[in-house]
Motif scaffolding. Structure first.
Motif: not given
Length: 351
Positions: A64-72, A75-81
């Protein structure tokens, strides 16, 4: 890497973050992949809100991606993958925000839309494209991704396993065989919404003509809460106002027990399709041939051609396929009698 694939891939990543209706369209794509390539690991990168519904699908890894978190959130998606690589990525969203998320996904094949449809620079983020097609339904365009992979079968399956709590919620509201009309009155775009007094007139017709139970459904926004209150105030007969009272799985369960849904262009029309409930869709601001409920075209009110002539001075064929006519008063083109006539016909046609 050439397409179609010579053999089933080991892993496929789907990127479709939003919105509710579009993620509903992805479910048959997942079901088709699961049947054709049962050993392939499927991963779906999806929005946090949308995941509350589609993550009910079994056998799929959801990120999941929190679209409201924008750049954060990115960054979380990059870390997860980090450290992962997929054989194939299906980039099924045209928004630039979604393409930025693609940068976090390492894949041999990054499949996107054909150049003509790859708006918001999507073509820059992919290395393969689906076949070009003009003026097709959103779901059909998604099946184009499978065709590019060599899969021609289209499995129209939306069967999500509903949690027991959701089933209990729906059974409490619809406990018997009395036919139920669900009205989901609001879209996320206010100018796609009909008038409260017209919804009230349809509700009264359903009660007096067909002996139906009427339930209002919707989200928790101030707009939706106000619309529900306005419909209640204008309605001459009793109805149940559940706006803001359910979760997405509970709404899906409720729709599964309904005889018909009345709604504008919005996520619930596609949720109703998932559970086989016919939809009387209210379309003037948008084109139902592109974004209407996939299995309920015959029941939809299509005022889009009239809207095109009234607000654009041309026929719909002269407008771009994705063109929206979200003008003040456009939904006023739909009359109460058109909607009640569809309900009468639909109920009369049922065994």
């Amino acid at each position: 890497m050439l397409l179609p694939l010579a053999e089933p891939p080991r892993s496929v990543c789907i990127l479709r973050l939003s919105a509710i209706g579009d993620t509903c369209h992805v479910v048959p794509i997942v079901r088709t992949l699961q049947q054709a390539w049962p050993a392939t690991q499927l991963t779906w990168i999806v929005g946090k809100t949308e995941a509350r519904l589609v993550s009910l699908i079994e056998g799929v890894e959801f990120i999941t991606v929190d679209k409201r978190a924008s750049l954060a959130g990115l960054r979380a998606l990059h870390a997860r993958l980090r450290g992962r690589r997929f054989d194939v990525l299906l980039h099924m969203q045209l928004a630039l925000r979604a393409s930025l998320a693609v940068l976090a996904v390492a894949a041999d094949v990054k499949l996107g839309f054909d150049r003509a449809r790859a708006r918001e620079l999507q073509w820059l983020f992919t290395n393969a494209r689906i076949a070009p097609h003009a003026r097709e339904h959103v779901l059909d365009s998604f099946f184009g991704f499978l065709a590019a992979l060599g899969l021609r079968e289209r499995l129209l399956r939306w069967d999500l396993p509903l949690p027991p709590a959701a089933r209990m919620y729906a059974a409490r509201l619809v406990p018997d065989s009395q036919p139920t009309l669900v009205i989901s009155p609001c879209s996320s775009h206010p100018r796609r919404n009909w008038l409260a007094e017209r919804y009230a007139a349809v509700a009264a017709h359903a009660v007096t003509r067909h002996g139906m139970r009427v339930i209002l459904a919707g989200g928790r926004s101030a707009l939706e809460q106000q619309m529900g209150a306005d419909i209640e105030r204008a309605c001459a007969t009793a109805l149940v106002n559940q706006i803001g009272q359910d979760t997405l799985p509970e709404l899906l369960a409720l729709l599964s027990r309904a005889a018909v849904l009345v709604a504008p262009d919005s996520g619930p029309v596609h949720m109703a399709t998932m559970v086989g409930t016919p939809v009387v869709g209210l379309y003037a601001a948008t084109n139902p041939a592109r974004s209407g409920p996939y299995l309920s075209g015959r029941w939809c009110i299509d005022a889009y051609p009239q809207a095109a002539r009234t607000f654009r001075g041309c026929g719909p064929d002269a407008l771009p396929w994705t063109h929206k006519i979200e003008e003040p008063g456009v939904m006023d083109l739909i009359g109460v009698d058109q909607v009640t006539a569809k309900i009468d016909e639909l109920l009369g046609s049922r065994p």
